[in-house]
Design a protein around this motif. Sequence first.
Motif, PDB file in Angstrom:
ATOM      1  N   LEU A   1       0.841  -1.193   0.000  1.00 37.53           N
ATOM      2  CA  LEU A   1       0.000   0.000   0.000  1.00 37.53           C
ATOM      3  C   LEU A   1       0.877   1.244   0.000  1.00 37.53           C
ATOM      4  O   LEU A   1       0.655   2.179  -0.769  1.00 37.53           O
ATOM      5  CB  LEU A   1      -0.917  -0.006   1.222  1.00 37.53           C
ATOM      6  N   PHE A   2       1.918   1.243   0.834  1.00 39.14           N
ATOM      7  CA  PHE A   2       2.780   2.418   0.913  1.00 39.14           C
ATOM      8  C   PHE A   2       3.590   2.600  -0.361  1.00 39.14           C
ATOM      9  O   PHE A   2       3.850   3.742  -0.766  1.00 39.14           O
ATOM     10  CB  PHE A   2       3.677   2.360   2.149  1.00 39.14           C
ATOM     11  N   ALA A   3       3.993   1.509  -0.997  1.00 35.68           N
ATOM     12  CA  ALA A   3       4.688   1.632  -2.282  1.00 35.68           C
ATOM     13  C   ALA A   3       3.770   2.340  -3.275  1.00 35.68           C
ATOM     14  O   ALA A   3       4.193   3.242  -4.008  1.00 35.68           O
ATOM     15  CB  ALA A   3       5.095   0.260  -2.799  1.00 35.68           C
ATOM     16  N   GLY A   4       2.488   1.952  -3.279  1.00 37.26           N
ATOM     17  CA  GLY A   4       1.507   2.593  -4.156  1.00 37.26           C
ATOM     18  C   GLY A   4       1.314   4.062  -3.796  1.00 37.26           C
ATOM     19  O   GLY A   4       1.237   4.930  -4.666  1.00 37.26           O
ATOM     20  N   LEU A   5       1.229   4.342  -2.492  1.00 39.54           N
ATOM     21  CA  LEU A   5       1.020   5.727  -2.050  1.00 39.54           C
ATOM     22  C   LEU A   5       2.180   6.629  -2.457  1.00 39.54           C
ATOM     23  O   LEU A   5       1.991   7.789  -2.812  1.00 39.54           O
ATOM     24  CB  LEU A   5       0.841   5.779  -0.530  1.00 39.54           C
ATOM     25  N   ARG A   6       3.404   6.057  -2.406  1.00 45.08           N
ATOM     26  CA  ARG A   6       4.564   6.867  -2.789  1.00 45.08           C
ATOM     27  C   ARG A   6       4.500   7.233  -4.267  1.00 45.08           C
ATOM     28  O   ARG A   6       4.778   8.372  -4.637  1.00 45.08           O
ATOM     29  CB  ARG A   6       5.851   6.104  -2.497  1.00 45.08           C
ATOM     30  N   ILE A   7       4.129   6.256  -5.104  1.00 46.07           N
ATOM     31  CA  ILE A   7       3.971   6.555  -6.532  1.00 46.07           C
ATOM     32  C   ILE A   7       2.849   7.575  -6.699  1.00 46.07           C
ATOM     33  O   ILE A   7       2.968   8.551  -7.438  1.00 46.07           O
ATOM     34  CB  ILE A   7       3.648   5.269  -7.327  1.00 46.07           C
ATOM     35  N   GLY A   8       1.740   7.350  -5.979  1.00 46.50           N
ATOM     36  CA  GLY A   8       0.584   8.241  -6.067  1.00 46.50           C
ATOM     37  C   GLY A   8       0.926   9.668  -5.684  1.00 46.50           C
ATOM     38  O   GLY A   8       0.433  10.625  -6.301  1.00 46.50           O
TER      39      GLY A   8
END
Lengths: 290, 258
Positions: free
Chosen positions: A213-220
């Motif tokens: 989830l955090f990997a996605g949030l960083r990209i987001g």
Amino acid sequence: MADTSTQIQAGAPEASSGATGKGGKMANPMRGALSAMGSATEIAAILAVGVVVLAAWEFLPPALDVPRYIIPTFSDCMAEFGRMWQRDNLLYHFGSTLIASVIGFVLGGLLGAASGYLLGLSKLWERVLSPYILGLQIAPKVAFAPLFIMWFGYNSIPKLLVTVLVVFFPILVNVLQSMKTVDRDLVNLARVYSMSRLTIFRKIEVPSSLPNLFAGLRIGATLAVIGVTVGELVGGNTGLGFLITYGEGQANTAMVFNAIILLTVIGILLYFAVAAAEKRVLHYLVREEH
Amino acid sequence: MTSSLELSQITKVFTDKVGNTITAVQDMSFNVAAGELVAVVGPSGCGKSTILNMVSGLYAPTSGRVLIEGEEVHGTRPEVGFMLQKDLLLPWRSIVKNVEFGLEEKKMSRAERRERAMTELERMKLAEFAEHYPHQLSGGMRQRAALARTLVIEPDIILLDEPFSALDAQTKLVLQRHFARTIAEAGVTCVLITHDLNEAVIMADRVVVMSGRPGTVVDDFPIELANRTDPLARSLEPEAGVYVKRLFDTLHLENEAA
């Protein structure tokens, strides 16, 4: 944290922690001093590179006879910054873009995560919808901006929608991926303890998915700024994206430069906010020491 | 707090996506008396873990029955604990919270849960690491924490699926002794799945030998050695070697190695 772990792991399994702790204490100050020296030279080098780049920016274009409307110098940009602050209500535009980025990021993140978890819970829906998700994921989301303006007019809704859309997919995909790769043995363990489907979701699947989830949030976080910028470039009369088109119309290159710099600042702020949250939440992960 | 276990003519057939069927276990029967520690050995892929999953109620046998204390197993039940080669500690929970995990489905106060978990950790000599996270502990300590989590629910039966196979030789010896003592103190019935013939002989009251796939029982004999709580002492007894030889022969390992 990392230090305690190496201390314990270095000791034999049955060795008393007192002995290993002592060894660790002796080793630590030296290692600390070495890393401090390393980081001091590193910081100096980083600052030096910055100074060189700024100096090149300031003195190279005039030396090469590059006109100001092509590349304004650093001092031109700073002067323009002061003018924009006083005359063009820069703080208002900056705040507008910042707020739109944050709201778009939060909404896109919430929707993306919720959709990821829902699809992760249902194999059937995941299989049915995944070709469409793939299609939408590949579609260039920013191209929707003019469409949203046609639908909703020249207000803040189109730029928010573009932002939500660009933030949504990487988070959805990351969460869904993590739901598919949860350790089956952990789930079985919870089942042997007679835990319900919902409890397993709450106590095993959600915590397991947090790194993804955090990997996605960083990209987001980095994409959110792009979404807002495109929304502002295409239409509207507020925000840093608007200042870019406005500056372009006046051949005010320094204004365009400043807006780009400030957009980058917003991106960095968002990214580091996410990284800081990640560090707090995922404190239990082993971090590689380099 | 202990139960007998009976597997009666168990067959388990798996069907894959294409429709091929694989018989993992065929017509298998054996009993475990209350408080007994039975080791199950066999070649890899003989369905040892399948048996464990059926006893724990994760899935039902295709035919045959699993009986705990004479009662047929349908689905998972709270009096069965299980432990794998992987410690299955949740990395986001501290050690004491990991031990509490199994108690969270039971009706008890937070304070009681903590108290029981701490008692169990003290027994495992891990009390001072209660607030540590799994990644801060060595492999042997993590496996002891996993045993604490398994025993804290006060199971009648525990199923151990190669719990020592990921450990280095020295840690393994220490842990085998620790497990043997703890399990004997708790007085629980225990099924130990292992591919380590020596481990089977030094830890078990009885050994069940399985054939290759489809797995079935080819030998079943008691280990009549003293000191069940001290595997290390047992391994030094001359008869231990005789039992290992018997297992070696039953599994035709000589032919396989040739």
